[in-house]
Write an enzyme that holds these catalytic residues in place. Sequence first.
Site, PDB file in Angstrom:
ATOM      1  N   GLU B  75       0.878  -1.170   0.000  1.00 42.93           N
ATOM      2  CA  GLU B  75       0.000   0.000   0.000  1.00 42.93           C
ATOM      3  C   GLU B  75       0.915   1.218   0.000  1.00 42.93           C
ATOM      4  O   GLU B  75       1.584   1.517   0.980  1.00 42.93           O
ATOM      5  CB  GLU B  75      -0.902  -0.006   1.243  1.00 42.93           C
ATOM      6  CG  GLU B  75      -1.785   1.224   1.335  1.00 42.93           C
ATOM      7  CD  GLU B  75      -2.580   1.306   2.644  1.00 42.93           C
ATOM      8  OE1 GLU B  75      -2.631   0.308   3.395  1.00 42.93           O
ATOM      9  OE2 GLU B  75      -3.132   2.385   2.914  1.00 42.93           O
ATOM     10  N   ASP B  86      -4.697  10.268   9.247  1.00 42.30           N
ATOM     11  CA  ASP B  86      -3.386   9.809   9.692  1.00 42.30           C
ATOM     12  C   ASP B  86      -2.979  10.363  11.045  1.00 42.30           C
ATOM     13  O   ASP B  86      -3.227  11.523  11.370  1.00 42.30           O
ATOM     14  CB  ASP B  86      -2.328  10.159   8.642  1.00 42.30           C
ATOM     15  CG  ASP B  86      -2.440   9.261   7.430  1.00 42.30           C
ATOM     16  OD1 ASP B  86      -2.483   8.035   7.630  1.00 42.30           O
ATOM     17  OD2 ASP B  86      -2.522   9.770   6.298  1.00 42.30           O
TER      18      ASP B  86
END
Lengths: 417, 288
Positions: B75, B86
């Site tokens: 990924e 994030d």
Amino acid sequence: MFTPSLHPQSDAQPDSLRTEAGPYFGDFGGRFVPESLVAALDELTAEYDLVKKDPAFAAELMELHRSYSGRPSIITEVPRFAEHAGGARIILKREDLNHTGSHKINNALGQALLTKRIGKTRVIAETGAGQHGVATATVAALFGFECVVYMGEVDTERQALNVARMRLLGAEVVPVKTGSRTLKDAINDAMRDWVTNVETTNYIFGTVAGPHPFPAMVRDFQKIIGEEAREQVLALTGRLPDAVTACVGGGSNAMGIFHAFLDDTDVALYGYEAAGDGVDTPRHAATITKGRPGVLHGARSMLLQDEDGQTVESHSISAGLDYPGVGPEHAWLASIGRATYLPVTDAAAMSALRLLSQTEGIIPAIESAHALAGTLELGKKLGPEATILVNLSGRGDKDMETAARYFDLLDEGAEQS
Amino acid sequence: MSTTSPSNLSSSTTTSRHGTSTSGVTHSAVEATIARRRAAGSGALIGYLPVGFPSLTESIDAAVALAANGVDVIELGLPYSDPVMDGPVIQAATQKALAGGFKLHHGFEAVAAITAQVDVPVLVMTYWNPVLQYGVDRFADELLAAGGAGLITPDLIPDEADAWLAASERTGLDRVFLAAPSSSDARLVQAIEASRGFVYAVSTMGTTGARGAVDSAARILVDRLRAAGSTSACVGLGISTPDQVREILAYADGAIVGSALVKALTDGGVAAVGVLAAELAAGTRDLR
Ligand SMILES: Cc1ncc(COP(=O)(O)O)c(C=O)c1O
């Protein structure tokens, strides 16, 4: 459940511009958020749709407006200031006189009542100038909520007094050290908090941006500004104003005063964006003037960005306008030509701030001074027959440090400290 | 862009790298890889690293090291200015990549360089605005040309994804949507139907970042996804140790590790990424 079929895609001219309820305003708006937040946004939308129709909610909010924040706010005609605007008649809507010092309390009270209905006990907020943070900390104290406010580190410095106010009110203020360390990054961290704590926490969003339902909901909580002002101006002058003006950061005070006038086709609407050092420099926050459509903070709207879609840092002397995005309803009103958005530099805003202070004894917030500066130019254009209604969104107390430095108002020693 | 012969470092798959949608049947390399690992009594290890951190070259080398040490699917994250999903570790790395001059074309170059060296599928993880500005179709075409397998889109829900659904149908690229513990049953079905490759089951309410324990919410979510018909559910967020990988793969089809690998790269460079990947891969063996 949120369905994209709600996009108003018919090309039939709608009868009214005042019925838009999201998630889309023309091509703008929507929900570009992590899946984790969808349930909370759905819950908020559903609860909001219920209270919208609930007279008891409206009555409770109205009572708070009346007995807590001091509504209706007055209007003030400012003839000595208007002499510098070509003699046009200028009337200020005094949101600066609200409890906590700006229009932000209107929305914070509405969302706090909604939070109570949903049964959540912790609220979070982002803030730029600190006014929305102060308003949220205030309603949290009033309702007994735990409160965390995210604020860019740059803004905690230039609006230090508001940091102290929020802490005194019992809120935790988290200085955000990522990215440009301003409002945009504060919103990112508030969203991260919300993703993590959504079960207990409501996000009291401060402007008409963000994912659905925030743009429509925050506008609805702010539209009282224009509804009052429209009646007040009619009572004072016997007719509608020729133009209504406001500063535009995310756009909540502007939507708040514009909304009541959207269907009054003879009333021109002007939003003034922060041009910082000038729109021909890279240091500005003139999103509609210089931006392109894009997605930020959950909505498709106008955006300052590079060719790769990375958000570009904005700049303004005013923390509350220092934002590279703007609410989707403004992007839509600009796209259909109903409202006009123009840039105002730091220098023009500061000069208008001093002018209002010295001609009328009213010290405006630097944000609101952008609307005043734009209005000075507009008045010269429209001429002495025109009446202009200006949203004075906040007072300048929070900006005294910046103003003192800008105008060199303190003695040497004091200024250094 | 170099598309020279693959050196087959991992020699792990014989399927094509990206799916095709000819005759209505999709052949997703990611789905095939996951199915193969499941058939072997295990599950897939999916490793995340951002492009351009600490430099473009090192990020490519680190991704290659993932595949060389037993990671089944890569990924590859594209740095973005406002990464709301994030946590601090990935934020710091992607900010550094942006400050170092990351541009989207580096993403395609990295995919091409990685797929030229190793034979594992490479999914690109990106926030939506970069794709929108690049042009959804142009982005899909260049990703396909670079040998990419598809996209993971953390801030794009299927409700808003019409343009991407069309582009991925046209190109055969995989599209991975997220499912969260808070998602309604109807939304889980929507995520399963919209996704190809796998459904990304968010282990916990929160952002990326290593956590001491994997939330029990992960197992409940995977059970709900299974009940809703998912045959390919991979769990991500907070997974950082071989034990956690083993724990996840006891019930899920794949385990996604991100922040722990980024931290290894930050602290110990490409070599440390290889070591951690090998340890994590050990967690995928002898499961059931
Ligand atoms: C006094 C004042 N006016 C305007 C703004 C800008 O926000 P908006 O555009 O949402 O009204 C702020 C934001 O902090 C503010 O404090």
